[in-house]
Design a protein around this motif. Structure first.
Motif, PDB file in Angstrom:
ATOM      1  N   ALA A   1       0.847  -1.186   0.000  1.00  0.00           N
ATOM      2  CA  ALA A   1       0.000   0.000   0.000  1.00  0.00           C
ATOM      3  C   ALA A   1       0.886   1.241   0.000  1.00  0.00           C
ATOM      4  N   LEU A   2       0.315   2.354  -0.433  1.00  0.00           N
ATOM      5  CA  LEU A   2       1.055   3.615  -0.548  1.00  0.00           C
ATOM      6  C   LEU A   2       0.519   4.616   0.464  1.00  0.00           C
ATOM      7  N   ALA A   3       1.415   5.437   1.004  1.00  0.00           N
ATOM      8  CA  ALA A   3       1.001   6.520   1.897  1.00  0.00           C
ATOM      9  C   ALA A   3       1.883   7.730   1.647  1.00  0.00           C
ATOM     10  N   LEU A   4       1.266   8.894   1.638  1.00  0.00           N
ATOM     11  CA  LEU A   4       1.964  10.162   1.412  1.00  0.00           C
ATOM     12  C   LEU A   4       1.912  10.991   2.684  1.00  0.00           C
ATOM     13  N   THR A   5       3.021  11.630   3.019  1.00  0.00           N
ATOM     14  CA  THR A   5       3.001  12.649   4.058  1.00  0.00           C
ATOM     15  C   THR A   5       3.381  13.995   3.447  1.00  0.00           C
ATOM     16  N   ILE A   6       2.582  14.982   3.727  1.00  0.00           N
ATOM     17  CA  ILE A   6       2.861  16.368   3.334  1.00  0.00           C
ATOM     18  C   ILE A   6       3.256  17.068   4.618  1.00  0.00           C
ATOM     19  N   ALA A   7       4.552  17.280   4.800  1.00  0.00           N
ATOM     20  CA  ALA A   7       5.043  17.690   6.113  1.00  0.00           C
ATOM     21  C   ALA A   7       6.397  18.360   5.991  1.00  0.00           C
TER      22      ALA A   7
END
Length: 277
Positions: free
Chosen positions: A7-13
């Motif tokens: 699975a894929l996960a993005l963090t905008i941080a």
């Protein structure tokens, strides 16, 4: 032999120079939980040891932020045509109204299924007026897009407008934040409430559950909030329900605090590998 794609996960941080929090903590959390992690940076944060360890905050140029988000969504977004698409994103430190507007536009365009907001309302050392403008923009523009919110004690008070002195107050704040946002809420009491346990409250409009674990020390640990939200994001990306994600994230953070890392700074950092130690 074939293996299923992660699975894929993005963090905008933001990047946090000591590695204990921010995008660094998020990526480590994603990796530990078996998720392919992606980072789009919003700012560069370091601590100033000559100024009471206040933050030194440097925003990333707005076009650069927009370019990162464009590339990420084109490669993996819901409309990308990728075999496994990116449906879960964590929002960490944004830091300015301009960045909030840039990220808001990207979120609306991409239409991610899960938007986990860690509502970072204060950057220690920021000018108060600037911080207030950022707080107001976050509440007005990003909070309505969130599907899951993970406020700490201070943030839960700010978002709910309530004073939180005990678990009952934390429950009321979680209910109020859900009412305002429509999102599932994991309100963190942590070490700030009296008692032997670090207590968090989950509420999604139907289910209210108290998540408690024995306190490990009486001082907050750097990266705990970032890691909790990142763990929720990773679990949602893998298909967990919001409550399941909250339970796993709580256990993951508790293990990381137990195996925290000390340094020459006046704080310790959560270790994301603590669950496997």
């Amino acid at each position: 032999m074939t293996t299923s794609a992660p699975a894929l996960a993005l963090t905008i941080a933001g990047s946090e120079a000591t590695g204990g929090a921010g995008a660094q903590a998020d990526l480590k959390t994603f990796q530990e939980l078996g998720v392919f992690g992606i980072v789009n940076l919003t700012c560069i944060v370091s601590f100033d040891p000559k100024d009471n360890w206040n933050h030194r905050f440097v925003p990333v140029d707005q076009q650069v932020i927009a370019d990162q988000l464009e590339a990420t969504t084109a490669a993996y977004g819901p409309a990308s045509g990728a075999p496994v698409t990116l449906e879960a994103v964590k929002i960490g430190m944004l830091g300015s109204p301009a960045t909030i507007t840039t990220v808001e536009a990207a979120l609306k365009s991409a239409a991610f299924r899960h938007v986990v907001l860690d509502p970072v309302l204060i950057c220690k050392g920021q000018e108060p007026g600037h911080a207030l403008d950022t707080d107001q923009a976050l509440k007005a523009q990003i909070l309505p897009l969130a599907t899951f919110v993970t406020p700490n004690h201070f943030e839960a008070e700010s978002l709910s407008g309530l004073t939180i002195n005990n678990v009952a107050d934390l429950e009321a704040a979680a209910r109020r934040i859900h009412e305002i946002s429509g999102a599932a809420v994991l309100a963190k009491g942590g070490v700030r409430l009296e008692g032997d346990d670090a207590v968090d409250v989950f509420f999604d409009g139907q289910t209210l559950e108290i998540l408690a674990a024995p306190k490990i020390g009486e001082v907050a640990v750097s990266g705990a909030g970032c890691t909790l939200a990142a763990a929720v994001t990773a679990e949602l990306a893998k298909g967990a329900s919001p409550l399941e994600a909250a339970r796993t994230a709580k256990a993951f953070v508790t293990a990381g605090i137990k195996h925290r890392v000390a340094s020459g700074a006046p704080f310790t950092a959560l270790w994301q590998g603590g669950a496997g130690a």
